[in-house]
Write an enzyme that holds these catalytic residues in place. Structure first.
Site, mmCIF file in Angstrom:
data_model
loop_
_atom_site.group_PDB
_atom_site.id
_atom_site.type_symbol
_atom_site.label_atom_id
_atom_site.label_comp_id
_atom_site.label_asym_id
_atom_site.label_seq_id
_atom_site.Cartn_x
_atom_site.Cartn_y
_atom_site.Cartn_z
ATOM 1 N N SER A 13 0.608 -1.297 -0.173
ATOM 2 C CA SER A 13 -0.359 -0.045 0.069
ATOM 3 C C SER A 13 0.879 1.491 -0.222
ATOM 4 C CB SER A 13 -0.991 -0.216 1.115
ATOM 5 O OG SER A 13 -1.699 1.539 1.213
ATOM 6 N N ASP A 34 4.054 -7.770 3.318
ATOM 7 C CA ASP A 34 3.690 -6.906 3.701
ATOM 8 C C ASP A 34 2.757 -7.688 4.327
ATOM 9 O OD1 ASP A 34 1.742 -4.196 2.938
ATOM 10 O OD2 ASP A 34 0.663 -5.308 4.040
ATOM 11 N N ASP A 60 4.724 -11.118 9.085
ATOM 12 C CA ASP A 60 4.520 -9.774 9.849
ATOM 13 C C ASP A 60 6.118 -9.387 10.684
ATOM 14 O OD1 ASP A 60 3.749 -8.095 12.372
ATOM 15 O OD2 ASP A 60 2.836 -9.757 13.297
ATOM 16 N N ASN A 87 9.913 0.185 6.119
ATOM 17 C CA ASN A 87 8.659 1.354 5.467
ATOM 18 C C ASN A 87 6.778 0.814 6.108
ATOM 19 O OD1 ASN A 87 6.169 2.513 3.892
ATOM 20 N ND2 ASN A 87 6.240 1.553 3.791
ATOM 21 N N TYR A 152 3.075 6.314 18.817
ATOM 22 C CA TYR A 152 3.475 6.422 17.145
ATOM 23 C C TYR A 152 5.053 7.065 16.655
ATOM 24 C CZ TYR A 152 2.890 7.333 11.878
ATOM 25 O OH TYR A 152 3.738 7.622 10.720
HETATM 26 N N1 LIG Z 1 0.899 9.028 4.911
HETATM 27 C C1 LIG Z 1 1.113 9.844 6.198
HETATM 28 O O1 LIG Z 1 0.761 10.754 6.253
HETATM 29 C C2 LIG Z 1 2.696 9.579 6.522
HETATM 30 C C3 LIG Z 1 3.030 10.286 7.031
HETATM 31 C C4 LIG Z 1 4.537 10.090 7.801
HETATM 32 C C5 LIG Z 1 4.691 9.049 7.941
HETATM 33 N N2 LIG Z 1 4.070 8.242 7.253
HETATM 34 C C6 LIG Z 1 4.625 6.941 7.231
HETATM 35 O O2 LIG Z 1 5.420 5.576 6.208
HETATM 36 C C7 LIG Z 1 5.212 5.218 6.135
HETATM 37 C C8 LIG Z 1 4.087 4.195 5.263
HETATM 38 O O3 LIG Z 1 3.063 4.738 5.193
HETATM 39 P P1 LIG Z 1 1.128 5.025 4.301
HETATM 40 O O4 LIG Z 1 1.117 5.981 4.413
HETATM 41 O O5 LIG Z 1 2.210 4.574 2.855
HETATM 42 O O6 LIG Z 1 0.864 4.042 5.162
HETATM 43 P P2 LIG Z 1 -0.378 2.840 4.682
HETATM 44 O O7 LIG Z 1 -1.484 2.171 5.578
HETATM 45 O O8 LIG Z 1 -0.884 2.910 3.320
HETATM 46 O O9 LIG Z 1 0.755 0.979 4.187
HETATM 47 C C9 LIG Z 1 1.373 0.349 5.517
HETATM 48 C C10 LIG Z 1 1.471 -1.191 5.565
HETATM 49 O O10 LIG Z 1 2.409 -1.399 5.763
HETATM 50 C C11 LIG Z 1 1.861 -2.707 6.071
HETATM 51 N N3 LIG Z 1 1.690 -3.154 7.067
HETATM 52 C C12 LIG Z 1 0.828 -3.204 8.614
HETATM 53 N N4 LIG Z 1 2.022 -3.707 9.642
HETATM 54 C C13 LIG Z 1 2.544 -4.589 9.135
HETATM 55 C C14 LIG Z 1 3.170 -5.548 10.101
HETATM 56 N N5 LIG Z 1 2.857 -5.840 11.391
HETATM 57 N N6 LIG Z 1 3.442 -6.000 8.779
HETATM 58 C C15 LIG Z 1 3.791 -6.542 7.569
HETATM 59 N N7 LIG Z 1 2.841 -5.133 6.955
HETATM 60 C C16 LIG Z 1 2.042 -4.316 8.089
HETATM 61 C C17 LIG Z 1 0.022 -2.363 6.224
HETATM 62 O O11 LIG Z 1 -0.459 -3.576 5.965
HETATM 63 C C18 LIG Z 1 0.464 -1.630 4.909
HETATM 64 O O12 LIG Z 1 0.138 -2.160 3.948
HETATM 65 C C19 LIG Z 1 4.644 4.576 7.311
HETATM 66 O O13 LIG Z 1 5.600 4.043 8.035
HETATM 67 C C20 LIG Z 1 4.228 5.597 7.931
HETATM 68 O O14 LIG Z 1 4.319 5.390 9.352
HETATM 69 C C21 LIG Z 1 3.137 7.674 7.032
#
Ligand SMILES: NC(=O)c1ccc[n+]([C@@H]2O[C@H](COP(=O)([O-])OP(=O)(O)OC[C@H]3O[C@@H](n4cnc5c(N)ncnc54)[C@H](O)[C@@H]3O)[C@@H](O)[C@H]2O)c1
Length: 249
Positions: A13, A34, A60, A87, A152
């Site tokens: 994702s 994932d 996981d 990520n 977080y």
């Molecule tokens: N979207 C934002 O605005 C934002 C801002 C700052 C930081 N982030 C960081 O960016 C990164 C990506 O976020 P995103 O927005 O693309 O999130 P998202 O929720 O779209 O994707 C995260 C993915 O991680 C997978 N995941 C969750 N738990 C897991 C586990 N235990 N093992 C394996 N996979 C797992 C989920 O299934 C998902 O596919 C993350 O580290 C998040 O903390 C996001």
């Protein structure tokens, strides 16, 4: 020349999927890891359709056995892993006094312990190759003072420290370690938070106040990861690269 092999966690994702797709376009073979296997399979299919090389891996990141099984499968299928993007993460909005022990543990296990487990599992390949790139995905909120996400942001702050420690330990082995710290990026994670009304004001008001007044795109995080994974970034380590439209000013 051997083809580079990358592992991207949470690649089913958002930014992880974009980064896996970007790497594949650059000729890097990608492990699309994932916890959501069907999401990882879709990203794998998209990459393969466009002529890239990828395999979906279900794991996981907070479970050592599951991580080792996935890393071994990738190594066997595509070869030694020399690029890692940590990520995968989960988030929760919750005032500090209401954070439960279970949710504290869950956030720390996935977001911080997961980085330790996956990095440790992959590291022997980088050491053997005397070349490696580790890129940890942080969060701009952990660089500021942000309410209602203490667990977080503590997990991301731990990641910032781990990045610097690993950079110090691994630089002489040819391995760089950096954090890419995203701002407000348009992904399913951010969309969920908006839809669930987690922000005190409309998102337009939040990102409208940034020097670049819009949400970021997952592809913009992928571009930063592609740069840090490249030969050109060989003298960059222990750094935190903000990709946030200037939000952290
Ligand atoms: N979207 C934002 O605005 C934002 C801002 C700052 C930081 N982030 C960081 O960016 C990164 C990506 O976020 P995103 O927005 O693309 O999130 P998202 O929720 O779209 O994707 C995260 C993915 O991680 C997978 N995941 C969750 N738990 C897991 C586990 N235990 N093992 C394996 N996979 C797992 C989920 O299934 C998902 O596919 C993350 O580290 C998040 O903390 C996001």
């Amino acid at each position: 020349m051997n083809q580079k092999v990358a592992l991207v966690t949470g690649a089913g994702s958002g930014m992880g999927a974009s980064t896996a797709e970007r790497f594949a376009r650059e000729g890097i073979a990608v492990g699309v890891l994932d916890i959501n296997y069907s999401a990882a399979k879709s990203v794998e299919a998209e990459i393969v359709k466009k002529g890239g090389k990828a395999i979906a891996l279900e794991a996981d990141v907070s479970n050592q056995k599951s991580v080792i099984t996935a890393v071994n499968a990738l190594r066997k299928e595509l070869g030694g892993i020399t690029v890692l993007v940590n990520n995968a993460a989960v988030e929760e909005f919750c005032p500090f006094e209401s954070i439960t022990e279970a949710s504290w543990d869950k956030i720390m296990d996935v977001n911080l312990k997961g980085v330790y487990l996956v990095t440790q599992a992959v590291l022997p390949d980088m050491v053997n190759s005397a070349w490696g790139r580790i890129i940890n995905i942080g969060a701009f909120g952990a660089q500021m003072s942000t309410p209602s996400m203490g667990h977080y942001y503590a997990s991301k702050g731990g990641m910032f420290s781990l990045t610097r420690c690993l950079a110090a330990e691994l630089g002489s082995k040819g391995i760089t370690v950096n954090t890419v710290s995203p701002g407000f990026i348009d992904t399913p994670m951010a969309r969920r938070a908006i839809e669930e009304g987690k922000f005190p004001v409309a998102p337009e008001i939040i990102y409208g106040a940034y020097p670049i007044p819009r949400m970021g795109k997952p592809e913009e995080i992928a571009a930063a990861c592609a740069f840090l994974a490249s030969e050109d970034a060989g003298y960059i380590t222990a750094q935190l690269l903000g990709v946030n439209g200037g939000a952290v000013v």
